[in-house]
Write an enzyme that holds these catalytic residues in place. Structure first.
Site, PDB file in Angstrom:
ATOM      1  N   CYS A  31      -2.689  -2.330   0.164  1.00 49.55           N
ATOM      2  CA  CYS A  31      -2.618  -2.049  -1.279  1.00 49.55           C
ATOM      3  C   CYS A  31      -3.529  -2.985  -2.083  1.00 49.55           C
ATOM      4  O   CYS A  31      -3.242  -4.172  -2.213  1.00 49.55           O
ATOM      5  CB  CYS A  31      -1.156  -2.185  -1.714  1.00 49.55           C
ATOM      6  N   CYS A  34      -1.881  -4.642  -5.080  1.00 48.12           N
ATOM      7  CA  CYS A  34      -0.959  -5.684  -4.613  1.00 48.12           C
ATOM      8  C   CYS A  34      -1.720  -6.992  -4.390  1.00 48.12           C
ATOM      9  O   CYS A  34      -1.236  -8.068  -4.752  1.00 48.12           O
ATOM     10  CB  CYS A  34      -0.281  -5.265  -3.315  1.00 48.12           C
TER      11      CYS A  34
END
Length: 106
Positions: A31, A34
């Site tokens: 991600c 993230c």
């Protein structure tokens, strides 16, 4: 700098019972957003060291907690107080948003 500990599904119940307030970053290695907030989560862990536990959980390896707390999109940062979710921050947001959310509950 404080290292943010990784937790597993199996550790969640213990946290709920033992920690009055804690922050969990629901994340995954693939991600991009993230990875963008990782330095902010580490900064938060430093700022609240000794007062608030700040943790990460990999949703690919720990699907139970993600499902239980309705995490549908990541990054998702949940703040727990007295065993309940009191804040839910989804996506990339400024550091101040995390501080404001934590400060409401410490």
């Amino acid at each position: 700098m404080t290292t943010v500990s990784q937790i597993e599904d199996s550790e969640f119940d213990v946290l709920l019972e033992s920690e009055p307030i804690f922050v969990v970053d629901f994340t995954a290695p693939w991600c991009g957003p993230c990875r963008k907030i990782t330095p902010l989560i580490e900064q938060l862990a430093d700022a609240y060291q000794g007062r608030v536990k700040v943790l990460k959980i990999d949703i690919d390896k720990n699907k139970i907690a993600a499902r239980k707390y309705g995490v549908k999109s990541i990054p998702a940062v949940l703040i727990f107080k007295d065993g309940e979710v009191v804040e839910n921050i989804v996506g990339v947001v400024p550091y101040e948003n995390f501080v404001t959310a934590v400060e409401k509950h410490v």
